[in-house]
Design a protein around this motif. Structure first.
Motif, mmCIF file in Angstrom:
data_model
loop_
_atom_site.group_PDB
_atom_site.id
_atom_site.type_symbol
_atom_site.label_atom_id
_atom_site.label_comp_id
_atom_site.label_asym_id
_atom_site.label_seq_id
_atom_site.Cartn_x
_atom_site.Cartn_y
_atom_site.Cartn_z
ATOM 1 N N PRO A 139 0.800 -1.224 0.000
ATOM 2 C CA PRO A 139 0.000 0.000 0.000
ATOM 3 C C PRO A 139 0.834 1.276 0.000
ATOM 4 O O PRO A 139 0.322 2.345 -0.317
ATOM 5 C CB PRO A 139 -0.808 -0.120 1.298
ATOM 6 N N SER A 140 2.103 1.188 0.347
ATOM 7 C CA SER A 140 2.933 2.388 0.445
ATOM 8 C C SER A 140 3.601 2.742 -0.882
ATOM 9 O O SER A 140 3.828 3.911 -1.174
ATOM 10 C CB SER A 140 4.000 2.224 1.538
ATOM 11 N N ASN A 141 3.926 1.750 -1.687
ATOM 12 C CA ASN A 141 4.513 1.992 -3.006
ATOM 13 C C ASN A 141 3.648 1.298 -4.046
ATOM 14 O O ASN A 141 3.803 0.116 -4.316
ATOM 15 C CB ASN A 141 5.950 1.481 -3.067
ATOM 16 N N LEU A 142 2.721 2.045 -4.633
ATOM 17 C CA LEU A 142 1.756 1.459 -5.562
ATOM 18 C C LEU A 142 2.427 0.866 -6.790
ATOM 19 O O LEU A 142 1.891 -0.055 -7.418
ATOM 20 C CB LEU A 142 0.731 2.518 -5.977
ATOM 21 N N ASP A 262 -9.597 3.355 -7.929
ATOM 22 C CA ASP A 262 -8.383 4.155 -7.773
ATOM 23 C C ASP A 262 -7.405 3.353 -6.919
ATOM 24 O O ASP A 262 -7.791 2.787 -5.884
ATOM 25 C CB ASP A 262 -8.718 5.478 -7.083
ATOM 26 N N LYS A 263 -6.156 3.266 -7.352
ATOM 27 C CA LYS A 263 -5.233 2.299 -6.763
ATOM 28 C C LYS A 263 -5.089 2.447 -5.252
ATOM 29 O O LYS A 263 -5.200 1.478 -4.501
ATOM 30 C CB LYS A 263 -3.866 2.403 -7.445
ATOM 31 N N ARG A 264 -4.856 3.648 -4.778
ATOM 32 C CA ARG A 264 -4.665 3.828 -3.339
ATOM 33 C C ARG A 264 -5.970 3.590 -2.583
ATOM 34 O O ARG A 264 -5.994 2.941 -1.542
ATOM 35 C CB ARG A 264 -4.130 5.239 -3.042
ATOM 36 N N ARG A 265 -7.072 4.084 -3.148
ATOM 37 C CA ARG A 265 -8.351 3.925 -2.456
ATOM 38 C C ARG A 265 -8.778 2.459 -2.437
ATOM 39 O O ARG A 265 -9.343 1.978 -1.449
ATOM 40 C CB ARG A 265 -9.404 4.801 -3.139
ATOM 41 N N LEU A 267 -6.889 -0.194 -2.239
ATOM 42 C CA LEU A 267 -6.165 -0.886 -1.171
ATOM 43 C C LEU A 267 -6.646 -0.456 0.210
ATOM 44 O O LEU A 267 -6.690 -1.262 1.141
ATOM 45 C CB LEU A 267 -4.662 -0.650 -1.316
ATOM 46 N N GLU A 268 -7.032 0.812 0.355
ATOM 47 C CA GLU A 268 -7.570 1.270 1.639
ATOM 48 C C GLU A 268 -8.916 0.611 1.941
ATOM 49 O O GLU A 268 -9.194 0.223 3.087
ATOM 50 C CB GLU A 268 -7.723 2.794 1.618
#
Length: 296
Positions: A139-142, A262-265, A267-268
């Motif tokens: 999650p820290s480095n997409l 959305d990639k970050r969202r 994973l969240e």
């Protein structure tokens, strides 16, 4: 998304839509062309199954019965866990791909724990047994993750063969399935999509061991649910960034793809908004929604 960003994204979406039409005649396709377009806009690789069948792209799948793309999973885990030895990666993949129960929901709950909490492994290092964790997503480095969409995906299990319209893979793991149906009466249409999902769950359950979200689309209308959602519990998503309401004129499909995938969202949501409830008899899987995400 401010007006300037929206204009830039719209221009990019139109360019990608033209590129997709050159690769594939989307007019013959049951899914809305914008569905694949928006996935490319947000940075996913979009592959069409004919491209894979003709050998143009290599995805690490040796037969239609395989639902995990092992080559992509192996490559991603080495990138995410660069200090872990090959033995640790191999043991993690074995845990992920081996089911321990005949119950789909129990297997899904077990996998979700591996996805969010890491895979516990032990291996020999300098003549000592090491207890460690292998992480399935970063999650820290997409950029360490592999983001892939395949349309459609043929899956064979036992005597059954089905072709879910769109399967979303993260690091070779099929985390989302999208079902598209042709429009008729709105309520009957989404219920028909739900019935297709129920058929898939019964006849090709191994695809859904790894599932996080289920999506039903009808042209530019869109609904999201989980493995245990009843058809009335499949609801639209009404915000892209989680804070602001969407720009007037944005379709449900556009909002859901950008708002959830959305990639970050994405994973969240996997980490913090999926909950399993058990009463000792049955398991319920829930997607926790803030009110403005599903209610206009």
């Amino acid at each position: 998304m401010n007006p300037a960003q929206l204009r830039q994204t719209t221009v990019k979406a139109r360019y990608i839509a033209r590129k997709l039409r050159r690769r594939f005649d989307l007019r013959q396709c049951a899914i809305a062309p914008s569905l694949l377009t928006w996935f490319e806009v947000i940075g996913y690789t979009v592959l069409l199954e004919p491209d894979i069948a003709w050998g143009k792209y290599r995805i690490g799948r040796s037969s239609y019965s395989e639902v995990v793309l092992r080559d992509r999973l192996h490559s991603a885990l080495h990138k995410i866990n660069p200090t872990k030895p090959h033995e640790a990666i191999a043991k993690a993949i074995h845990q992920v791909t081996c089911t321990e129960s005949s119950d789909l929901l129990e297997n899904n709950r077990r996998f979700h724990k591996l996805l969010t909490d890491g895979v516990e492994v032990e291996y020999l290092f300098n003549k000592e047994i090491v207890h460690d964790k292998v992480w399935l997503i970063d999650p820290s480095n997409l950029l360490n993750n592999d983001w892939l969409v395949i349309h459609p995906l043929t899956v064979v299990e036992g005597n059954y063969a089905h072709c879910p319209d769109v399967v979303v893979f993260i690091n070779g793991l099929p985390l989302a399935v999208i079902i598209s149906i042709q429009p008729s009466d709105e309520y009957a249409t989404f219920k028909a999509g739900y019935q297709r999902i129920k058929t898939y769950l019964q006849q090709i359950p191994k695809l859904f061991v790894y599932n996080t979200f289920l999506v039903i689309t009808c042209q530019n209308r869109c609904r999201v649910g989980t493995l245990t959602s009843d058809w009335q519990e499949f609801l639209p998503w009404h915000t892209i960034d989680g804070e602001d309401f969407t720009v007037l004129g944005a379709t449900e499909l556009e909002v859901l793809i950008q708002g959830i995938f959305d990639k970050r969202r994405f994973l969240e949501l996997i980490k913090h908004f999926i909950v399993f409830d058990s009463n000792g008899i049955s398991i319920s899987k829930k997607l926790l929604r803030r009110p403005f995400c599903t209610v206009q």
